[in-house]
Motif scaffolding. Sequence first.
Motif, PDB file in Angstrom:
ATOM      1  N   ASP A   1       0.834  -1.196   0.000  1.00 31.43           N
ATOM      2  CA  ASP A   1       0.000   0.000   0.000  1.00 31.43           C
ATOM      3  C   ASP A   1       0.871   1.250   0.000  1.00 31.43           C
ATOM      4  OD1 ASP A   1      -2.498  -1.103  -0.179  1.00 31.43           O
ATOM      5  OD2 ASP A   1      -2.805  -1.221   1.981  1.00 31.43           O
ATOM      6  N   ILE A   2       2.097   1.127  -0.467  1.00 30.03           N
ATOM      7  CA  ILE A   2       3.031   2.252  -0.522  1.00 30.03           C
ATOM      8  C   ILE A   2       2.922   2.905  -1.896  1.00 30.03           C
ATOM      9  CG2 ILE A   2       5.457   2.918  -0.469  1.00 30.03           C
ATOM     10  CD1 ILE A   2       5.897   0.515   1.432  1.00 30.03           C
ATOM     11  N   PHE A   3       2.802   4.238  -1.888  1.00 27.62           N
ATOM     12  CA  PHE A   3       2.732   5.005  -3.129  1.00 27.62           C
ATOM     13  C   PHE A   3       4.021   5.804  -3.254  1.00 27.62           C
ATOM     14  CE2 PHE A   3      -1.537   3.793  -2.344  1.00 27.62           C
ATOM     15  CZ  PHE A   3      -2.133   3.702  -3.587  1.00 27.62           C
ATOM     16  N   ALA A   4       4.666   5.695  -4.413  1.00 27.67           N
ATOM     17  CA  ALA A   4       5.965   6.326  -4.612  1.00 27.67           C
ATOM     18  C   ALA A   4       6.002   7.042  -5.956  1.00 27.67           C
ATOM     19  CB  ALA A   4       7.063   5.271  -4.538  1.00 27.67           C
ATOM     20  N   ASP A   5       6.983   7.903  -6.117  1.00 28.79           N
ATOM     21  CA  ASP A   5       7.203   8.664  -7.345  1.00 28.79           C
ATOM     22  C   ASP A   5       7.372   7.714  -8.524  1.00 28.79           C
ATOM     23  OD1 ASP A   5       7.905  10.468  -9.293  1.00 28.79           O
ATOM     24  OD2 ASP A   5       9.791  11.073  -8.349  1.00 28.79           O
TER      25      ASP A   5
ATOM     26  N   VAL B   1      -5.918  13.203  -6.514  1.00 29.30           N
ATOM     27  CA  VAL B   1      -5.555  13.023  -5.111  1.00 29.30           C
ATOM     28  C   VAL B   1      -4.271  13.812  -4.886  1.00 29.30           C
ATOM     29  CG1 VAL B   1      -4.903  11.374  -3.329  1.00 29.30           C
ATOM     30  CG2 VAL B   1      -6.647  10.760  -5.017  1.00 29.30           C
ATOM     31  N   LEU B   2      -4.352  14.818  -4.030  1.00 27.14           N
ATOM     32  CA  LEU B   2      -3.212  15.680  -3.742  1.00 27.14           C
ATOM     33  C   LEU B   2      -2.643  15.321  -2.376  1.00 27.14           C
ATOM     34  CD1 LEU B   2      -1.485  18.043  -4.696  1.00 27.14           C
ATOM     35  CD2 LEU B   2      -3.153  19.590  -3.691  1.00 27.14           C
TER      36      LEU B   2
ATOM     37  N   LEU C   1      -6.243  10.358   5.660  1.00 30.78           N
ATOM     38  CA  LEU C   1      -4.906  10.190   6.222  1.00 30.78           C
ATOM     39  C   LEU C   1      -3.951   9.485   5.269  1.00 30.78           C
ATOM     40  CD1 LEU C   1      -5.696   9.268   9.926  1.00 30.78           C
ATOM     41  CD2 LEU C   1      -4.861  11.430   9.012  1.00 30.78           C
ATOM     42  N   THR C   2      -4.449   8.543   4.493  1.00 29.48           N
ATOM     43  CA  THR C   2      -3.580   7.800   3.575  1.00 29.48           C
ATOM     44  C   THR C   2      -4.177   7.807   2.170  1.00 29.48           C
ATOM     45  OG1 THR C   2      -4.670   5.666   3.915  1.00 29.48           O
ATOM     46  CG2 THR C   2      -2.867   6.235   5.445  1.00 29.48           C
ATOM     47  N   ILE C   3      -3.324   7.575   1.206  1.00 24.03           N
ATOM     48  CA  ILE C   3      -3.779   7.501  -0.179  1.00 24.03           C
ATOM     49  C   ILE C   3      -4.705   6.301  -0.366  1.00 24.03           C
ATOM     50  CG2 ILE C   3      -3.036   7.176  -2.567  1.00 24.03           C
ATOM     51  CD1 ILE C   3      -0.458   8.711  -1.816  1.00 24.03           C
ATOM     52  N   ARG C   4      -4.364   5.180   0.256  1.00 26.98           N
ATOM     53  CA  ARG C   4      -5.203   3.981   0.153  1.00 26.98           C
ATOM     54  C   ARG C   4      -6.611   4.259   0.684  1.00 26.98           C
ATOM     55  NH1 ARG C   4      -4.947   0.253  -2.984  1.00 26.98           N
ATOM     56  NH2 ARG C   4      -7.039   0.901  -3.316  1.00 26.98           N
ATOM     57  N   GLU C   5      -6.697   4.927   1.831  1.00 27.60           N
ATOM     58  CA  GLU C   5      -7.992   5.287   2.411  1.00 27.60           C
ATOM     59  C   GLU C   5      -8.763   6.208   1.471  1.00 27.60           C
ATOM     60  OE1 GLU C   5      -9.092   8.179   6.009  1.00 27.60           O
ATOM     61  OE2 GLU C   5      -7.939   6.430   6.663  1.00 27.60           O
TER      62      GLU C   5
ATOM     63  N   GLY D   1     -15.792   3.954  -3.308  1.00 27.95           N
ATOM     64  CA  GLY D   1     -16.890   3.394  -2.537  1.00 27.95           C
ATOM     65  C   GLY D   1     -16.618   2.055  -1.906  1.00 27.95           C
ATOM     66  N   LEU D   2     -15.360   1.680  -1.754  1.00 24.46           N
ATOM     67  CA  LEU D   2     -15.068   0.375  -1.170  1.00 24.46           C
ATOM     68  C   LEU D   2     -15.281   0.379   0.322  1.00 24.46           C
ATOM     69  CD1 LEU D   2     -11.871  -0.518  -3.219  1.00 24.46           C
ATOM     70  CD2 LEU D   2     -14.209  -1.287  -3.595  1.00 24.46           C
ATOM     71  N   LYS D   3     -14.714   1.372   0.997  1.00 24.99           N
ATOM     72  CA  LYS D   3     -14.902   1.533   2.427  1.00 24.99           C
ATOM     73  C   LYS D   3     -14.424   2.911   2.816  1.00 24.99           C
ATOM     74  CE  LYS D   3     -10.556  -0.867   3.188  1.00 24.99           C
ATOM     75  NZ  LYS D   3      -9.907  -1.994   3.754  1.00 24.99           N
ATOM     76  N   VAL D   4     -14.853   3.370   3.976  1.00 25.16           N
ATOM     77  CA  VAL D   4     -14.458   4.697   4.457  1.00 25.16           C
ATOM     78  C   VAL D   4     -13.543   4.534   5.633  1.00 25.16           C
ATOM     79  CG1 VAL D   4     -15.262   6.898   5.339  1.00 25.16           C
ATOM     80  CG2 VAL D   4     -16.558   5.737   3.594  1.00 25.16           C
TER      81      VAL D   4
END
Length: 178
Positions: A41-45, A105-106, A164-168, A175-178
């Motif tokens: 769940d890590i987002f990178a350049d 997403v910023l 708090l997170t990009i995944r969230e 619409g998967l979950k909040v």
Amino acid sequence: GVLFGSVEIGLLVAVVISFAKIILISIRPGIETLGRIPGTDIFADTDQYPMSVKTPRVLICRVKSALLCFANASSIEERIMRWINEEEEDENTMSNDERKILFVVLDMSNLMNVDTSGITALVELHNNLIQIGIELVIVNPKWHVFHKLNQAKFVSKIGGRVYLTIREALDACFGLKV
């Protein structure tokens, strides 16, 4: 400077070049597109990690500056809009439903402070995105930044889409979950 003058002139040249570089970086900060590292769940350049995978229908970007202020706000807004326009041009070669951007997403994890010009640029970005059917989502702002955005009523303008997170954020957007 040392070769053509003295040590003092060389030192002065070095200081002037350093200040010029700092000002240039402040005016045109780096901004990077992010992709998910496979299996995490890590987002990178995406430039630094070419194996990262961009999320379909979403432009995820992060500002590489501690300040969003009068000096750099319009530059950041213009760059995001340029990326969206480039993506839209790429989409014209594909089917209409296949790659349309729905969300920007910023990631604000690097921002330590934002001034009124920065907030104004975010409002303009939000308005421009809404006009073309794209929603703005904010991720991981520091408390001080969030407080200023909230006081300026920007958080309510974007429908409270602050996570708090990009995944969230992605889960909530789709619409998967909040």
